[in-house]
Design a protein around this motif. Structure first.
Motif, mmCIF file in Angstrom:
data_model
loop_
_atom_site.group_PDB
_atom_site.id
_atom_site.type_symbol
_atom_site.label_atom_id
_atom_site.label_comp_id
_atom_site.label_asym_id
_atom_site.label_seq_id
_atom_site.Cartn_x
_atom_site.Cartn_y
_atom_site.Cartn_z
ATOM 1 N N THR A 141 0.847 -1.192 0.000
ATOM 2 C CA THR A 141 0.000 0.000 0.000
ATOM 3 C C THR A 141 0.882 1.240 0.000
ATOM 4 O O THR A 141 2.073 1.178 0.326
ATOM 5 C CB THR A 141 -0.920 0.048 1.239
ATOM 6 O OG1 THR A 141 -0.115 0.282 2.410
ATOM 7 C CG2 THR A 141 -1.705 -1.248 1.395
ATOM 8 N N HIS A 174 -8.801 10.602 1.177
ATOM 9 C CA HIS A 174 -9.209 9.287 1.691
ATOM 10 C C HIS A 174 -9.021 9.147 3.198
ATOM 11 O O HIS A 174 -9.892 8.601 3.886
ATOM 12 C CB HIS A 174 -8.385 8.190 1.009
ATOM 13 C CG HIS A 174 -8.805 7.858 -0.382
ATOM 14 N ND1 HIS A 174 -10.072 7.407 -0.697
ATOM 15 C CD2 HIS A 174 -8.109 7.884 -1.556
ATOM 16 C CE1 HIS A 174 -10.147 7.178 -1.998
ATOM 17 N NE2 HIS A 174 -8.981 7.459 -2.544
ATOM 18 N N ASN A 246 -2.731 -0.882 -2.694
ATOM 19 C CA ASN A 246 -4.058 -0.724 -2.100
ATOM 20 C C ASN A 246 -5.161 -1.446 -2.868
ATOM 21 O O ASN A 246 -6.259 -0.922 -3.061
ATOM 22 C CB ASN A 246 -4.393 0.759 -1.976
ATOM 23 C CG ASN A 246 -3.466 1.486 -1.015
ATOM 24 O OD1 ASN A 246 -2.397 1.929 -1.411
ATOM 25 N ND2 ASN A 246 -3.876 1.603 0.233
ATOM 26 N N LEU A 250 -8.290 1.223 -1.310
ATOM 27 C CA LEU A 250 -8.395 2.455 -2.092
ATOM 28 C C LEU A 250 -8.260 2.247 -3.590
ATOM 29 O O LEU A 250 -8.882 2.954 -4.383
ATOM 30 C CB LEU A 250 -7.319 3.462 -1.643
ATOM 31 C CG LEU A 250 -7.210 3.766 -0.150
ATOM 32 C CD1 LEU A 250 -6.101 4.791 0.082
ATOM 33 C CD2 LEU A 250 -8.535 4.249 0.395
ATOM 34 N N GLY A 251 -7.431 1.296 -3.992
ATOM 35 C CA GLY A 251 -7.096 1.142 -5.395
ATOM 36 C C GLY A 251 -5.861 1.958 -5.739
ATOM 37 O O GLY A 251 -5.410 2.816 -4.975
ATOM 38 N N HIS A 253 -3.595 4.741 -7.325
ATOM 39 C CA HIS A 253 -3.789 6.149 -7.689
ATOM 40 C C HIS A 253 -3.550 6.346 -9.185
ATOM 41 O O HIS A 253 -2.602 5.795 -9.755
ATOM 42 C CB HIS A 253 -2.838 7.024 -6.882
ATOM 43 C CG HIS A 253 -2.863 8.469 -7.269
ATOM 44 N ND1 HIS A 253 -3.938 9.290 -7.003
ATOM 45 C CD2 HIS A 253 -1.952 9.245 -7.897
ATOM 46 C CE1 HIS A 253 -3.687 10.499 -7.448
ATOM 47 N NE2 HIS A 253 -2.490 10.505 -8.000
ATOM 48 N N ASP A 315 -7.992 3.547 -8.263
ATOM 49 C CA ASP A 315 -8.716 4.431 -7.359
ATOM 50 C C ASP A 315 -9.666 5.274 -8.208
ATOM 51 O O ASP A 315 -9.230 5.982 -9.117
ATOM 52 C CB ASP A 315 -7.722 5.335 -6.617
ATOM 53 C CG ASP A 315 -8.385 6.243 -5.587
ATOM 54 O OD1 ASP A 315 -9.626 6.202 -5.466
ATOM 55 O OD2 ASP A 315 -7.654 6.984 -4.909
ATOM 56 N N ILE A 317 -11.617 7.700 -7.120
ATOM 57 C CA ILE A 317 -11.963 8.939 -6.443
ATOM 58 C C ILE A 317 -12.227 10.023 -7.480
ATOM 59 O O ILE A 317 -11.597 10.063 -8.536
ATOM 60 C CB ILE A 317 -10.829 9.370 -5.493
ATOM 61 C CG1 ILE A 317 -11.230 10.597 -4.677
ATOM 62 C CG2 ILE A 317 -9.543 9.642 -6.266
ATOM 63 C CD1 ILE A 317 -10.201 10.987 -3.628
#
Length: 339
Positions: A141, A174, A246, A250-251, A253, A315, A317
Motif C-alpha cells: 500500500t 481518503h 491498495n 483504495l485502489g 492512484h 482508485d 476517487i
C-alpha cells in the motif's frame, strides 16, 4: 468528414458542427511533450479538415500566457498532464464549461471536473516498484512506504512535483490530513537519497542499487519495456518488480492527462469537436499504443507494453476531490520536510 468523425465516435454529431463559414482551424495550447501525439493531431485534421495551430510549453507558462492574453487570447483548447494544472486553470477562470453529450457519455464521471470545465482523456497508474533481490516483502500500500523496515530504501520525486502533490492530495481525501501528515514525515525518514529527477530516474535508482523501492507512473516503465533504456540493462530491468498498491481498499492512484476549452475560445465548436475526438476509440487506442497510457474510456484495448503490467483495481476517487486538496497537500509535504 463530419459523418466519418461521427462514426468514429460512435455517436451522432450534428451536420452543422462544421460549416463552410466556420474557420477551419484550432489553436491548441499544450504541455504534452510527446512526439507520438503528432498522430492524434494529423488524424484529427484528416478527419475534419481543421488545421491545428500549436503552442507548446510548460503548463505553468501556458497558464500565465492565457491569463496575460485575457479576452484576446487565441487559445481554443488547453491540454496538460495533471489534475493540479487543470484545476488551477479552472480556478483562474481560464476554462469554460463544456456542453457535450459525447464527453458526458464516454468519459466516466469521476474523470470529469464537477463543473465540466475539463475532462481526462488518458491515465497513468502511480505504483510502487522494487528490487526483486533485495526486497522480500515489498510495500503493498502507499501507507506501507512509511514502515520503518524500509528505512533508507525509498527513492521518490520532490514535493514540488505535481505527481507527488496529486498522490498526497488523494491520500488526504481518503485518510484525512492528520494521518497523511504522519505518513509524509515517516516516508521522508525512509528516503535513500534527497528527492531528485523524474520518474525514469527513480527506476534507474533501483537498477543502479541506489535505492530498493520507488514510486513511478506506469507509462515510464512500460516505455522501457517497449523501447529499452540506455542506463538500465535487460538484466536490471528483469530485476525490477512492481506492485499496484491498495488493491484491497483504495485502489491504485491514477494521474491523468486532460483538457478543456479556453474561456475565450474563438473557435468554440472546433474546440469541443477536438475534445470529442480525443474521446474516440481511435484516439483512445493511440494514447495506449503511442504513449503507453491507460485509456479514459472504458473498454478500449491496451497496447502490449501496458497490458504486460497486469489487471488492477484503480482508485476511482473524483478528480475534483483531489484538486480540492492540492493546497493542503503542499502544506503537508512542506511540514514533513519533503524537499
Amino acid at each position: 468528414m463530419t459523418r466519418t468523425l461521427a462514426a468514429l465516435l460512435g455517436t451522432a454529431i450534428a451536420a452543422s458542427t462544421l460549416t463552410a463559414a466556420q474557420a477551419q482551424e484550432l489553436n491548441l495550447y499544450s504541455s504534452r511533450h510527446y512526439d507520438t501525439d503528432e498522430r492524434l493531431y494529423s488524424d484529427f485534421t484528416e478527419l475534419t479538415g481543421i488545421t491545428i495551430n500549436r503552442i507548446e510549453g510548460n503548463a505553468d507558462e501556458l497558464i500565465a500566457r492565457m491569463q496575460a492574453e485575457g479576452a484576446n487570447s487565441p487559445a481554443d483548447v488547453f491540454l496538460t498532464v495533471d489534475t493540479v494544472r487543470l484545476a488551477r486553470a479552472t480556478d483562474m477562470g481560464l476554462l469554460q464549461p463544456i456542453n457535450s453529450d459525447v464527453l458526458e457519455t464516454r468519459i466516466p464521471a469521476y474523470l470529469q471536473d464537477d463543473g465540466n470545465h475539463w475532462f481526462a482523456f488518458s491515465q497513468r497508474a502511480r505504483i510502487i516498484f522494487y528490487d526483486r533481490e533485495d526486497v522480500a516483502n515489498p510495500p503493498l500500500t502507499y501507507q506501507d512506504l512509511a514502515n520503518p523496515e524500509y528505512a533508507g530504501q525509498v527513492c521518490i520525486r520532490s514535493s514540488t512535483n505535481v505527481y507527488t502533490q496529486n498522490i498526497t492530495a488523494a491520500l488526504i481525501a481518503h485518510l484525512g490530513e492528520a494521518a497523511v501528515q504522519d505518513w509524509a514525515a515517516a516516508v521522508v525518514g525512509n528516503f535513500a537519497r534527497a528527492p531528485q529527477g523524474g520518474d525514469t530516474d527513480q527506476l534507474r535508482g533501483i537498477a543502479s542499487g541506489e535505492c530498493d523501492i520507488a514510486m513511478s507512473n506506469t507509462y515510464y516503465f512500460s516505455r522501457i519495456l517497449r523501447e529499452g533504456d540506455d542506463q538500465i540493462t535487460p538484466e536490471q530491468l528483469a530485476n525490477i518488480g512492481w506492485v499496484f498498491p491498495n488493491q484491497n481498499d483504495l485502489g491504485a492512484h491514477m494521474n491523468v492527462s486532460g483538457g478543456g476549452v479556453a474561456a475565450h475560445a474563438p473557435n468554440l465548436e472546433n474546440a469541443i469537436l477536438f475534445l470529442e475526438y480525443l474521446a474516440s476509440d481511435q484516439a483512445q487506442q493511440y494514447f495506449s499504443a503511442g504513449n503507453d497510457e491507460y485509456p479514459a474510456v472504458p473498454g478500449v484495448g491496451l497496447s502490449p507494453s501496458v497490458a504486460a503490467l497486469g489487471i488492477f483495481r484503480p482508485d476511482v476517487i473524483d478528480l475534483s476531490d483531489i484538486a480540492a486538496n492540492v493546497e493542503t497537500a503542499v502544506q503537508v509535504l512542506n511540514a514533513a520536510g519533503w524537499e
